[in-house]
Design a protein around this motif. Structure first.
Motif, mmCIF file in Angstrom:
data_model
loop_
_atom_site.group_PDB
_atom_site.id
_atom_site.type_symbol
_atom_site.label_atom_id
_atom_site.label_comp_id
_atom_site.label_asym_id
_atom_site.label_seq_id
_atom_site.Cartn_x
_atom_site.Cartn_y
_atom_site.Cartn_z
ATOM 1 N N PHE A 201 0.855 -1.192 0.000
ATOM 2 C CA PHE A 201 0.000 0.000 0.000
ATOM 3 C C PHE A 201 0.883 1.231 0.000
ATOM 4 C CE2 PHE A 201 -2.248 3.466 1.972
ATOM 5 C CZ PHE A 201 -3.578 3.330 1.610
ATOM 6 N N LEU A 202 0.673 2.131 -0.969
ATOM 7 C CA LEU A 202 1.436 3.375 -1.039
ATOM 8 C C LEU A 202 0.498 4.503 -1.457
ATOM 9 C CD1 LEU A 202 4.921 4.078 -2.533
ATOM 10 C CD2 LEU A 202 2.990 5.457 -3.271
ATOM 11 N N HIS A 203 0.516 5.581 -0.692
ATOM 12 C CA HIS A 203 -0.199 6.773 -1.143
ATOM 13 C C HIS A 203 0.708 7.994 -0.987
ATOM 14 C CE1 HIS A 203 -2.229 7.546 3.067
ATOM 15 N NE2 HIS A 203 -0.935 7.544 3.129
ATOM 16 N N ARG A 204 0.394 9.030 -1.803
ATOM 17 C CA ARG A 204 1.180 10.259 -1.809
ATOM 18 C C ARG A 204 0.225 11.445 -1.761
ATOM 19 N NH1 ARG A 204 5.985 10.651 -5.934
ATOM 20 N NH2 ARG A 204 4.375 10.957 -7.511
ATOM 21 N N VAL A 205 0.602 12.456 -1.003
ATOM 22 C CA VAL A 205 -0.150 13.712 -0.971
ATOM 23 C C VAL A 205 0.805 14.853 -1.304
ATOM 24 C CG1 VAL A 205 -1.950 12.963 0.629
ATOM 25 C CG2 VAL A 205 0.193 13.901 1.539
ATOM 26 N N LYS A 206 0.251 15.866 -1.941
ATOM 27 C CA LYS A 206 1.084 17.001 -2.361
ATOM 28 C C LYS A 206 0.976 18.127 -1.339
ATOM 29 C CE LYS A 206 1.835 17.709 -6.646
ATOM 30 N NZ LYS A 206 1.603 17.951 -8.089
ATOM 31 N N ASN A 207 2.114 18.648 -0.925
ATOM 32 C CA ASN A 207 2.196 19.792 -0.027
ATOM 33 C C ASN A 207 2.769 20.988 -0.778
ATOM 34 O OD1 ASN A 207 1.333 18.107 2.084
ATOM 35 N ND2 ASN A 207 3.433 17.497 2.543
ATOM 36 N N MET A 208 2.554 22.185 -0.242
ATOM 37 C CA MET A 208 3.057 23.389 -0.888
ATOM 38 C C MET A 208 3.699 24.308 0.151
ATOM 39 S SD MET A 208 1.004 26.350 -3.053
ATOM 40 C CE MET A 208 0.374 27.188 -1.584
ATOM 41 N N PHE A 209 4.790 24.936 -0.243
ATOM 42 C CA PHE A 209 5.405 25.964 0.596
ATOM 43 C C PHE A 209 5.486 27.250 -0.212
ATOM 44 C CE2 PHE A 209 8.774 28.568 2.290
ATOM 45 C CZ PHE A 209 8.557 28.490 3.655
ATOM 46 N N MET A 210 4.867 28.308 0.343
ATOM 47 C CA MET A 210 4.991 29.646 -0.226
ATOM 48 C C MET A 210 4.862 30.635 0.921
ATOM 49 S SD MET A 210 3.045 31.367 -3.460
ATOM 50 C CE MET A 210 3.529 32.971 -4.081
ATOM 51 N N PHE A 211 5.963 31.046 1.463
ATOM 52 C CA PHE A 211 6.054 31.831 2.689
ATOM 53 C C PHE A 211 5.676 30.978 3.905
ATOM 54 C CE2 PHE A 211 5.022 35.148 -0.527
ATOM 55 C CZ PHE A 211 6.237 35.791 -0.515
ATOM 56 N N GLU A 212 4.627 30.174 3.757
ATOM 57 C CA GLU A 212 4.182 29.266 4.815
ATOM 58 C C GLU A 212 3.962 27.884 4.226
ATOM 59 O OE1 GLU A 212 1.144 30.624 7.534
ATOM 60 O OE2 GLU A 212 1.423 32.680 6.866
ATOM 61 N N PHE A 213 3.811 26.899 5.122
ATOM 62 C CA PHE A 213 3.635 25.512 4.708
ATOM 63 C C PHE A 213 2.149 25.182 4.635
ATOM 64 C CE2 PHE A 213 3.396 20.936 5.957
ATOM 65 C CZ PHE A 213 3.977 20.417 4.810
ATOM 66 N N PHE A 214 1.717 24.613 3.497
ATOM 67 C CA PHE A 214 0.322 24.231 3.290
ATOM 68 C C PHE A 214 0.277 22.742 2.929
ATOM 69 C CE2 PHE A 214 0.676 28.719 2.320
ATOM 70 C CZ PHE A 214 -0.402 29.276 3.006
ATOM 71 N N PRO A 215 -0.097 21.893 3.879
ATOM 72 C CA PRO A 215 -0.129 20.450 3.611
ATOM 73 C C PRO A 215 -1.475 20.002 3.065
ATOM 74 C CG PRO A 215 -0.541 20.834 5.923
ATOM 75 C CD PRO A 215 -0.345 22.194 5.300
ATOM 76 N N THR A 216 -1.507 18.809 2.509
ATOM 77 C CA THR A 216 -2.747 18.115 2.174
ATOM 78 C C THR A 216 -2.926 16.989 3.188
ATOM 79 O OG1 THR A 216 -2.564 18.597 -0.194
ATOM 80 C CG2 THR A 216 -3.961 16.747 0.436
ATOM 81 N N SER A 217 -4.011 17.016 3.913
ATOM 82 C CA SER A 217 -4.239 16.033 4.980
ATOM 83 C C SER A 217 -4.822 14.737 4.425
ATOM 84 C CB SER A 217 -5.200 16.605 6.032
ATOM 85 O OG SER A 217 -4.665 17.758 6.635
#
Length: 232
Positions: A201-217
């Motif tokens: 089982f493998l899953h991936r979520v995309k996170n973003m950093f632009m001044f602050e960190f914005f994760p995908t839960s």
């Protein structure tokens, strides 16, 4: 109880009609392992979230962080093998000659587990002849960080880790709407053929950093073997 009595307990508990029940198996251990109907994944919600509660709202601060870029989500990821892949800047939409002060930096955060079905209480004759259903489910946060924010890859493997069956999901998000809810991903493996011994089982979520960190839960990952079978 005797071995025969433990075997009868397993038959009564899971109603395994038509499934091979070899006499030489340690049915007491099988019964105590409870291989059917439970989530075989360890630590299925490492971020401490629940699909029955909306994903957390994140407010941006008035003063952007001046610290180094961040690419990995918070959580207790024990039981998982994790990996962070920082993606290159996407400059494809920037007009020639434009001055850019800051671009978003994206990263994929991957989590994976390999489940040993025999160690979980399932026996070879069952997997080869009966081939019980294997149900996979996952939940991820609907966000507008990017049009691709989630991937799922599940493989059924034989004893040598050769792929017998697999399922992949790579949805495209509609960024014009945003309900900020959990999105379900699921798949049912059935009629997959003999030889299955492991589930990857493998899953991936995309996170973003632009001044602050914005994760995908994400939350509620599960792999469940059912004491039933269906046609392929």
């Amino acid at each position: 109880m005797s071995a025969a009595e433990w075997k009868k307990s397993c038959e009564a508990e899971w109603s395994l009609q038509g499934a091979p029940m070899p006499a030489g198996l340690d049915w007491k251990s099988v019964y105590e392992a409870k291989p059917f109907g439970r989530n075989l994944l360890k630590n299925p919600s490492p971020q401490g979230l629940c699909k029955d509660t909306p994903p957390p709202e994140r407010a941006t601060s008035d003063a952007p962080s001046r610290g180094p870029p961040r690419f990995e989500s918070d959580g207790d990821f024990s039981g998982w093998t994790t990996n962070t892949e920082v993606l290159p800047y996407d400059t494809s939409g920037i007009p020639k000659g434009a001055v850019v002060c800051q671009l978003p930096r994206y990263s994929w955060f991957s989590l994976e587990q390999v489940l040993d079905l025999k160690a979980e209480g399932l026996w070879e004759e069952l997997m080869d002849e009966f081939q019980p259903e294997i149900f996979v489910q996952d939940w991820y946060e609907e966000s507008r960080l990017h049009k691709f924010i989630y991937q799922l890859h599940v493989k059924l493997l034989d004893a040598d880790k050769t792929v017998i069956s697999e399922h992949s999901v790579n949805p495209t998000e509609d960024r014009s709407v945003h309900s900020h809810e959990w999105k379900e991903v699921s798949h049912l493996f059935s009629g997959y053929g003999p030889g299955v011994r492991f589930v990857h089982f493998l899953h991936r979520v995309k996170n973003m950093f632009m001044f602050e960190f914005f994760p995908t839960s994400f939350t509620g990952s599960s792999v469940i073997v059912r004491p039933t079978k269906t046609s392929a």
